[in-house]
Each structure stands twice: as structure tokens, then as C-alpha cells.
Design an enzyme around this catalytic site. Structure first.
Site, PDB file in Angstrom:
ATOM      1  N   HIS A  89      46.017  34.247  27.745  1.00 42.79           N
ATOM      2  CA  HIS A  89      46.549  34.717  29.019  1.00 42.79           C
ATOM      3  C   HIS A  89      45.566  34.288  30.109  1.00 42.79           C
ATOM      4  CE1 HIS A  89      48.737  38.362  31.071  1.00 42.79           C
ATOM      5  NE2 HIS A  89      48.776  37.262  31.802  1.00 42.79           N
ATOM      6  N   GLU A 124      49.546  29.604  32.173  1.00 42.03           N
ATOM      7  CA  GLU A 124      49.506  30.848  32.935  1.00 42.03           C
ATOM      8  C   GLU A 124      48.276  30.968  33.828  1.00 42.03           C
ATOM      9  OE1 GLU A 124      49.227  34.779  34.322  1.00 42.03           O
ATOM     10  OE2 GLU A 124      47.727  33.855  33.042  1.00 42.03           O
ATOM     11  N   ASP A 125      47.131  30.484  33.343  1.00 43.06           N
ATOM     12  CA  ASP A 125      45.929  30.558  34.158  1.00 43.06           C
ATOM     13  C   ASP A 125      45.117  29.290  33.969  1.00 43.06           C
ATOM     14  OD1 ASP A 125      44.176  31.599  35.980  1.00 43.06           O
ATOM     15  OD2 ASP A 125      43.367  33.164  34.677  1.00 43.06           O
ATOM     16  N   ASP A 180      50.042  36.575  42.067  1.00 45.91           N
ATOM     17  CA  ASP A 180      49.570  36.575  40.687  1.00 45.91           C
ATOM     18  C   ASP A 180      48.085  36.193  40.665  1.00 45.91           C
ATOM     19  OD1 ASP A 180      49.411  36.518  37.874  1.00 45.91           O
ATOM     20  OD2 ASP A 180      51.461  35.818  37.685  1.00 45.91           O
ATOM     21  N   ASN A 181      47.725  35.148  39.934  1.00 44.61           N
ATOM     22  CA  ASN A 181      46.317  34.783  39.788  1.00 44.61           C
ATOM     23  C   ASN A 181      45.737  34.227  41.089  1.00 44.61           C
ATOM     24  OD1 ASN A 181      45.967  35.384  36.964  1.00 44.61           O
ATOM     25  ND2 ASN A 181      47.292  33.634  36.551  1.00 44.61           N
ATOM     26  N   ILE A 237      42.011  33.332  31.999  1.00 45.28           N
ATOM     27  CA  ILE A 237      40.860  32.546  31.565  1.00 45.28           C
ATOM     28  C   ILE A 237      39.821  32.511  32.692  1.00 45.28           C
ATOM     29  CG2 ILE A 237      41.909  30.361  32.333  1.00 45.28           C
ATOM     30  CD1 ILE A 237      40.582  28.990  29.974  1.00 45.28           C
TER      31      ILE A 237
END
Length: 289
Positions: A116, A54-55, A203-204, A118
């Protein structure tokens, strides 16, 4: 008769409101958008990542940390009973592959690790610390680790927990399809500078320390994330924003794929011509630009 007409009018009004809410919901999630593939040469799926990445964060000297195995209500998981992991990749290697970082220290329930977001911090002694957003039993905490580079392991230091942690200040406004730019003032407050709008769910974010370019993992169709269909999987997209502080930033679509290779991209980060792309629950892609 009048009562019947009033009842009919109320029913029509209620149906119109439902339709309006449904349309607004679909618009926020870009439910109708389809992706035209834009392949990158020199890409390969990363062996060993099957349950999401995810990250991720890349240190200036090429070590990359990835948070893997996120499980969250309403989100697909390919390994719902497997604890999450923090992986390490050395992008200085000719063919880098991820390794699981062992976690030492007392006080962390490894079986409930559900990482989740980081982030990393390097102090004046070049010691690297990891701040990992964790969701044990779907609560929210931040776990603080010290990276032990010689051993290639993590030392658990403490859990940071506060009632305000679930309320985040997002630079990337996911359902608003925007990226906000703030200026940090001397007194520690934030001043809004601009907001960039996109036809995708951003998103990120990752900033290239060399060029200042902002790399964004995106969801072209967010509806497919929350209503997972293996026959029609969520697509992936990566954007690069150059000169974001200027009056005319350059936004380039670097990668796009309808989900046959990579499903649900969330993050992209670069190091010396090497690009990592992570996902919510699927795999991860390694590309040589």
C-alpha cells in the site's frame, strides 16, 4: 386513527433519516462531481503497470519506487490472485521504464505481498531503506527493506507489527476533503497549524524537495472507486499546492481526466520536470512537464 398517524409519522421520519444519511454519504464521496479534462502534454502510460501504483516515492537523485498490485476489500482489482510488487524507475534515463525489484532474505511471504503506502529513509551512509505498508490476508504490517542499488534489488530485513498500526494520523483527510498542516515541536508533539479544504478527495501527498510544493493525487468522485463501473470509470486529478505554509497558498489543477486514460489517481510526484502519477488499481502515467 391516532395510532395510524403515529406509525405514519415514524415511517416518514425513518425515511427522512435514511435520505439524510444517504445524502451525507454521497457528499463525503463527491458522488455527483464530474471532471472537466485537463490534459498534460508529454504524457504516456507506463508500460508494465496494469494493476495499480497506489503510492510512489522519488529519491533526490531520480530513482522512483512504486508500490503496485494493491488488493483491498471493496476496491476493484484487475489481478486479484497476483502478488503485489515493488517497482523501480530511473528517471535519469531518456525513456524510463519500470522494473520489478527482486526481494531477497528470509521471513517474508512473497505470495501474500499486498503493498500500500511506501516511504524511504536514507541514512548518513546513503543507504536507502524502504518502509512499505503491507496487507497480507488484509491485516496491516510494515515491511522494512534495504535497497541494494548495485544489484537493483531489495533485502528484506523485518516486519514491524503492532496493534496500533491500523490507526493512522492522516495529513490528508480523504473523506473530509482536507489537508491538515502540523508543526512538529521540540518535544515531539504536533501542533495544528491550518487545514485546507478541497472539492475533491485528497489522497497521497508528495513534497518537492527543491521547491517545497505539495503534489496531491486526488479522487474527484470517490463513489466511483468503491462502486466500479467499467462504462463509467473513476476519474483522476492532480493538484499542486505552492506556499502551503503562507496565508494564501496557491492551488493549481495540473491534471484532470474522466477515466478514459487513467482511473483512480492516488499519488503524484516530480523529479526535475518529470511527473509520475499512480492509481489504486489501474495504470500509471509518466509526464514530462
Amino acid at each position: 386513527m391516532a395510532r395510524g398517524l403515529l406509525l405514519l409519522s415514524l415511517v416518514v421520519l425513518a425515511l427522512a433519516l435514511v435520505a439524510e444519511r444517504r445524502a451525507a454519504f454521497r457528499n463525503r464521496f463527491n458522488a455527483s462531481r464530474e471532471v472537466k479534462p485537463l490534459d498534460l502534454l508529454g504524457c504516456r502510460l507506463i508500460k508494465g503497470i496494469e494493476t495499480g501504483s497506489e503510492d510512489l516515492e522519488i529519491l533526490p537523485h531520480g530513482l522512483a519506487f512504486l508500490s503496485c498490485g494493491l488488493k483491498y476489500p471493496g476496491i476493484k482489482s484487475f489481478a486479484p490472485h497476483k502478488p503485489g510488487e515493488i517497482l523501480l524507475m530511473d528517471l535519469n534515463e531518456e525513456k524510463p521504464e519500470p522494473v520489478v525489484l527482486p526481494i531477497h532474505g528470509d521471513g517474508l511471504d512473497r505470495a501474500s505481498l499486498n503493498p500500500h503506502g511506501i516511504s524511504t529513509f536514507t541514512d548518513e551512509d546513503n543507504t536507502v531503506y524502504l518502509f512499505v505498508v503491507n496487507h497480507p490476508q488484509f491485516t496491516t504490517t510494515v515491511e522494512l527493506f534495504k535497497f541494494q542499488e548495485e544489484e537493483r534489488s531489495l533485502l528484506y530485513l523485518k516486519t514491524i507489527q503492532h496493534e496500533l498500526l491500523p490507526k493512522y494520523l492522516y495529513v490528508a483527510e480523504l473523506l473530509g476533503h482536507k489537508i491538515h498542516v502540523f508543526e512538529k515541536l521540540a518535544d515531539g508533539s504536533l501542533k495544528a497549524r491550518k487545514a485546507l479544504a478541497f472539492d475533491t478527495l485528497v489522497d497521497n501527498l508528495s513534497v518537492d524537495p527543491t521547491t517545497g510544493d505539495v503534489w496531491v493525487g486526488c479522487h474527484p468522485n470517490g463513489m466511483k472507486i468503491f462502486f466500479y463501473d467499467p462504462e463509467n470509470p473513476p476519474p483522476s486529478e492532480v493538484l499542486r499546492i505552492q506556499n502551503i505554509l503562507s496565508s494564501n497558498p496557491t492551488v493549481t489543477q495540473v491534471y484532470a481526466e474522466e477515466g478514459s486514460v487513467l482511473q483512480g489517481s492516488t499519488v503524484a510526484s516530480v523529479y526535475q520536470g518529470r511527473l509520475l502519477i499512480g492509481t489504486v488499481f489501474h495504470r500509471a502515467l509518466y509526464c514530462e512537464l
